[in-house]
Design a protein around this motif. Sequence first.
Motif: not given
Length: 244
Positions: A50, A215, A220, A224-225
Amino acid sequence: MSARTALWTSAAGVTLVAVLGVLVAQGVVWPNRILAARHDVRGVDVSHYQGEIDWDVLAAQDLDFAWIKATEGASHTDPRFAASWASATETDLLVGAYHFMSFESPGADQAAHLAAEVPVTPGTLPPVIDLELYGSYFENQPAPGEVHAILDPLVAGIEEHYGAAPIVYATEEAYDLYLADRYPDLPIWIRSVAWAPRLSDGRDWTVWQYSNRDRLPGYGGVEPYIDMNVFAGTREELQALALR
Protein backbone atom coordinates in the motif's frame (compact mmCIF):
# COMPACT_ATOMS: atom_id res chain seq x y z
CA MET A 1 -40.18 -16.45 -28.52
CA SER A 2 -38.65 -15.95 -31.95
CA ALA A 3 -35.15 -17.13 -32.77
CA ARG A 4 -34.04 -13.50 -33.09
CA THR A 5 -35.47 -12.64 -29.65
CA ALA A 6 -33.88 -15.71 -28.08
CA LEU A 7 -30.52 -14.83 -29.61
CA TRP A 8 -30.78 -11.24 -28.37
CA THR A 9 -31.74 -12.41 -24.88
CA SER A 10 -28.83 -14.84 -24.76
CA ALA A 11 -26.37 -12.18 -25.93
CA ALA A 12 -27.70 -9.70 -23.38
CA GLY A 13 -27.31 -12.28 -20.62
CA VAL A 14 -23.72 -13.02 -21.61
CA THR A 15 -22.95 -9.30 -21.73
CA LEU A 16 -24.49 -8.73 -18.31
CA VAL A 17 -22.45 -11.56 -16.79
CA ALA A 18 -19.28 -10.21 -18.41
CA VAL A 19 -19.93 -6.67 -17.15
CA LEU A 20 -20.72 -7.98 -13.67
CA GLY A 21 -17.49 -9.99 -13.74
CA VAL A 22 -15.47 -6.88 -14.58
CA LEU A 23 -17.18 -4.88 -11.83
CA VAL A 24 -16.42 -7.60 -9.28
CA ALA A 25 -12.80 -7.89 -10.44
CA GLN A 26 -12.38 -4.13 -10.05
CA GLY A 27 -14.02 -4.11 -6.63
CA VAL A 28 -16.95 -1.93 -7.74
CA VAL A 29 -19.39 -4.71 -6.88
CA TRP A 30 -18.57 -7.00 -3.97
CA PRO A 31 -21.40 -9.23 -2.67
CA ASN A 32 -19.77 -9.77 0.74
CA ARG A 33 -20.07 -6.08 1.57
CA ILE A 34 -23.77 -6.57 2.22
CA LEU A 35 -23.14 -9.42 4.66
CA ALA A 36 -20.20 -7.67 6.31
CA ALA A 37 -22.31 -4.54 6.85
CA ARG A 38 -24.09 -6.38 9.65
CA HIS A 39 -20.95 -5.92 11.74
CA ASP A 40 -20.21 -2.47 13.14
CA VAL A 41 -16.47 -2.79 13.80
CA ARG A 42 -14.35 -2.79 10.68
CA GLY A 43 -10.72 -2.33 9.77
CA VAL A 44 -7.91 -2.92 7.32
CA ASP A 45 -4.71 -4.88 7.04
CA VAL A 46 -1.80 -3.37 5.13
CA SER A 47 1.78 -3.98 4.08
CA HIS A 48 4.40 -2.17 2.03
CA TYR A 49 2.29 -2.87 -1.05
CA GLN A 50 0.00 0.00 0.00
CA GLY A 51 3.08 2.25 0.01
CA GLU A 52 3.26 5.38 2.11
CA ILE A 53 0.03 5.73 4.08
CA ASP A 54 -1.52 8.94 5.34
CA TRP A 55 -2.90 7.39 8.51
CA ASP A 56 -4.99 10.41 9.45
CA VAL A 57 -6.81 10.18 6.12
CA LEU A 58 -7.17 6.42 6.27
CA ALA A 59 -8.38 6.43 9.87
CA ALA A 60 -11.15 8.86 8.92
CA GLN A 61 -12.79 6.25 6.64
CA ASP A 62 -15.10 4.85 9.32
CA LEU A 63 -12.42 2.39 10.48
CA ASP A 64 -11.84 1.00 13.95
CA PHE A 65 -8.68 -1.07 13.58
CA ALA A 66 -5.64 -1.83 11.45
CA TRP A 67 -3.11 -4.63 11.45
CA ILE A 68 0.21 -3.81 9.82
CA LYS A 69 2.61 -6.36 8.36
CA ALA A 70 5.76 -6.40 10.45
CA THR A 71 7.77 -9.53 9.74
CA GLU A 72 8.03 -12.66 7.65
CA GLY A 73 9.93 -15.81 8.51
CA ALA A 74 13.02 -15.51 10.67
CA SER A 75 14.68 -12.51 9.04
CA HIS A 76 12.50 -10.36 6.76
CA THR A 77 10.99 -7.10 8.02
CA ASP A 78 8.41 -5.21 6.00
CA PRO A 79 10.14 -2.01 4.81
CA ARG A 80 7.12 0.16 5.64
CA PHE A 81 6.41 -1.30 9.08
CA ALA A 82 8.29 1.15 11.30
CA ALA A 83 6.84 4.23 9.60
CA SER A 84 3.30 2.84 9.52
CA TRP A 85 3.46 1.69 13.14
CA ALA A 86 4.66 5.08 14.37
CA SER A 87 1.96 6.98 12.47
CA ALA A 88 -0.94 4.56 12.95
CA THR A 89 -0.51 4.45 16.71
CA GLU A 90 -0.97 8.24 16.77
CA THR A 91 -4.53 7.90 15.43
CA ASP A 92 -7.70 6.68 17.13
CA LEU A 93 -7.38 3.29 15.44
CA LEU A 94 -6.75 0.12 17.40
CA VAL A 95 -3.47 -1.02 15.89
CA GLY A 96 -1.65 -4.34 15.78
CA ALA A 97 1.15 -6.06 13.87
CA TYR A 98 1.11 -9.27 11.89
CA HIS A 99 3.74 -11.87 11.07
CA PHE A 100 3.71 -13.95 7.88
CA MET A 101 4.61 -17.47 8.95
CA SER A 102 7.22 -19.27 6.88
CA PHE A 103 7.36 -23.04 6.46
CA GLU A 104 11.13 -22.78 6.05
CA SER A 105 12.43 -21.64 9.45
CA PRO A 106 11.87 -22.73 13.06
CA GLY A 107 8.95 -21.22 14.90
CA ALA A 108 11.11 -20.11 17.82
CA ASP A 109 13.33 -18.13 15.44
CA GLN A 110 10.31 -16.50 13.85
CA ALA A 111 8.92 -15.53 17.27
CA ALA A 112 12.27 -13.99 18.20
CA HIS A 113 12.34 -12.00 14.97
CA LEU A 114 8.85 -10.64 15.58
CA ALA A 115 9.75 -9.73 19.16
CA ALA A 116 12.82 -7.84 17.95
CA GLU A 117 10.82 -5.72 15.51
CA VAL A 118 7.48 -5.10 17.23
CA PRO A 119 7.58 -3.38 20.63
CA VAL A 120 5.40 -4.52 23.50
CA THR A 121 3.04 -1.54 23.56
CA PRO A 122 0.13 -1.55 26.00
CA GLY A 123 -3.14 -0.73 24.27
CA THR A 124 -2.13 -2.22 20.91
CA LEU A 125 -3.81 -5.30 19.53
CA PRO A 126 -2.19 -8.72 19.93
CA PRO A 127 0.14 -9.91 17.16
CA VAL A 128 -1.34 -11.95 14.35
CA ILE A 129 0.19 -15.04 12.75
CA ASP A 130 -0.62 -15.14 9.04
CA LEU A 131 -0.92 -18.83 8.12
CA GLU A 132 -1.48 -19.51 4.45
CA LEU A 133 0.00 -21.47 1.58
CA TYR A 134 2.39 -19.63 -0.71
CA GLY A 135 4.69 -20.25 -3.66
CA SER A 136 5.42 -23.91 -4.36
CA TYR A 137 3.45 -24.91 -1.25
CA PHE A 138 0.18 -24.44 -3.11
CA GLU A 139 1.03 -27.60 -5.03
CA ASN A 140 3.12 -29.32 -2.35
CA GLN A 141 1.23 -28.68 0.87
CA PRO A 142 3.28 -29.23 4.03
CA ALA A 143 2.06 -32.04 6.23
CA PRO A 144 0.07 -30.94 9.29
CA GLY A 145 2.74 -32.27 11.64
CA GLU A 146 5.41 -30.17 9.93
CA VAL A 147 3.30 -27.03 10.20
CA HIS A 148 2.37 -27.65 13.83
CA ALA A 149 6.06 -28.14 14.67
CA ILE A 150 6.61 -24.54 13.49
CA LEU A 151 3.36 -23.01 14.67
CA ASP A 152 3.44 -24.37 18.23
CA PRO A 153 6.72 -22.69 19.29
CA LEU A 154 5.77 -19.55 17.36
CA VAL A 155 2.54 -19.28 19.36
CA ALA A 156 4.36 -20.04 22.61
CA GLY A 157 7.05 -17.45 21.91
CA ILE A 158 4.49 -14.74 21.18
CA GLU A 159 2.49 -15.56 24.29
CA GLU A 160 5.60 -15.42 26.46
CA HIS A 161 6.93 -12.17 25.03
CA TYR A 162 3.69 -10.20 24.61
CA GLY A 163 1.68 -11.69 27.46
CA ALA A 164 -1.24 -12.45 25.17
CA ALA A 165 -2.27 -15.18 22.79
CA PRO A 166 -1.84 -14.31 19.11
CA ILE A 167 -4.70 -14.21 16.66
CA VAL A 168 -4.24 -16.62 13.75
CA TYR A 169 -5.18 -15.44 10.27
CA ALA A 170 -5.87 -18.22 7.77
CA THR A 171 -7.38 -18.86 4.40
CA GLU A 172 -10.19 -21.39 4.44
CA GLU A 173 -7.86 -23.97 2.90
CA ALA A 174 -5.16 -23.41 5.52
CA TYR A 175 -7.74 -23.51 8.29
CA ASP A 176 -9.05 -26.89 7.18
CA LEU A 177 -5.54 -28.29 6.80
CA TYR A 178 -3.90 -27.03 9.96
CA LEU A 179 -6.31 -25.39 12.43
CA ALA A 180 -9.62 -27.24 12.36
CA ASP A 181 -10.30 -28.95 15.71
CA ARG A 182 -7.03 -27.56 17.11
CA TYR A 183 -5.87 -24.46 19.06
CA PRO A 184 -9.25 -23.82 20.72
CA ASP A 185 -7.92 -20.86 22.73
CA LEU A 186 -6.60 -18.90 19.76
CA PRO A 187 -8.87 -16.32 18.11
CA ILE A 188 -9.33 -16.98 14.38
CA TRP A 189 -9.18 -14.39 11.61
CA ILE A 190 -10.60 -16.08 8.53
CA ARG A 191 -10.25 -14.99 4.91
CA SER A 192 -13.43 -15.55 2.91
CA VAL A 193 -13.85 -13.05 0.10
CA ALA A 194 -16.46 -14.94 -1.95
CA TRP A 195 -19.03 -15.81 0.71
CA ALA A 196 -19.75 -15.52 4.42
CA PRO A 197 -17.33 -17.68 6.40
CA ARG A 198 -18.39 -20.90 8.03
CA LEU A 199 -15.55 -22.74 9.71
CA SER A 200 -15.52 -26.45 8.96
CA ASP A 201 -15.38 -27.48 12.63
CA GLY A 202 -18.24 -25.20 13.65
CA ARG A 203 -16.00 -22.75 15.48
CA ASP A 204 -16.77 -19.03 15.65
CA TRP A 205 -14.50 -16.58 13.88
CA THR A 206 -13.19 -13.43 15.59
CA VAL A 207 -12.17 -11.40 12.53
CA TRP A 208 -13.39 -11.87 8.96
CA GLN A 209 -11.51 -10.60 5.92
CA TYR A 210 -14.41 -10.12 3.55
CA SER A 211 -12.81 -8.19 0.71
CA ASN A 212 -9.45 -7.81 -1.00
CA ARG A 213 -10.78 -5.37 -3.59
CA ASP A 214 -11.65 -2.18 -1.72
CA ARG A 215 -10.22 1.24 -2.45
CA LEU A 216 -9.89 3.94 0.20
CA PRO A 217 -8.26 7.37 0.23
CA GLY A 218 -4.96 7.63 2.07
CA TYR A 219 -2.40 5.33 0.43
CA GLY A 220 -0.53 5.22 -2.85
CA GLY A 221 1.49 2.06 -3.29
CA VAL A 222 1.80 -0.41 -6.14
CA GLU A 223 -1.29 -2.21 -4.82
CA PRO A 224 -4.41 -0.19 -5.66
CA TYR A 225 -6.64 -2.28 -3.39
CA ILE A 226 -6.82 -2.70 0.36
CA ASP A 227 -8.10 -5.62 2.44
CA MET A 228 -11.24 -5.02 4.48
CA ASN A 229 -12.22 -6.85 7.64
CA VAL A 230 -14.89 -6.90 10.33
CA PHE A 231 -14.72 -7.92 13.98
CA ALA A 232 -17.35 -10.18 15.52
CA GLY A 233 -18.24 -7.92 18.41
CA THR A 234 -18.13 -4.36 19.65
CA ARG A 235 -15.18 -1.99 19.59
CA GLU A 236 -15.02 -2.32 23.38
CA GLU A 237 -14.69 -6.09 23.02
CA LEU A 238 -11.91 -5.65 20.50
CA GLN A 239 -10.21 -3.17 22.81
CA ALA A 240 -10.39 -5.80 25.57
CA LEU A 241 -8.02 -8.00 23.52
CA ALA A 242 -5.31 -5.31 23.62
CA LEU A 243 -1.98 -5.81 25.33
CA ARG A 244 -1.81 -4.76 28.97
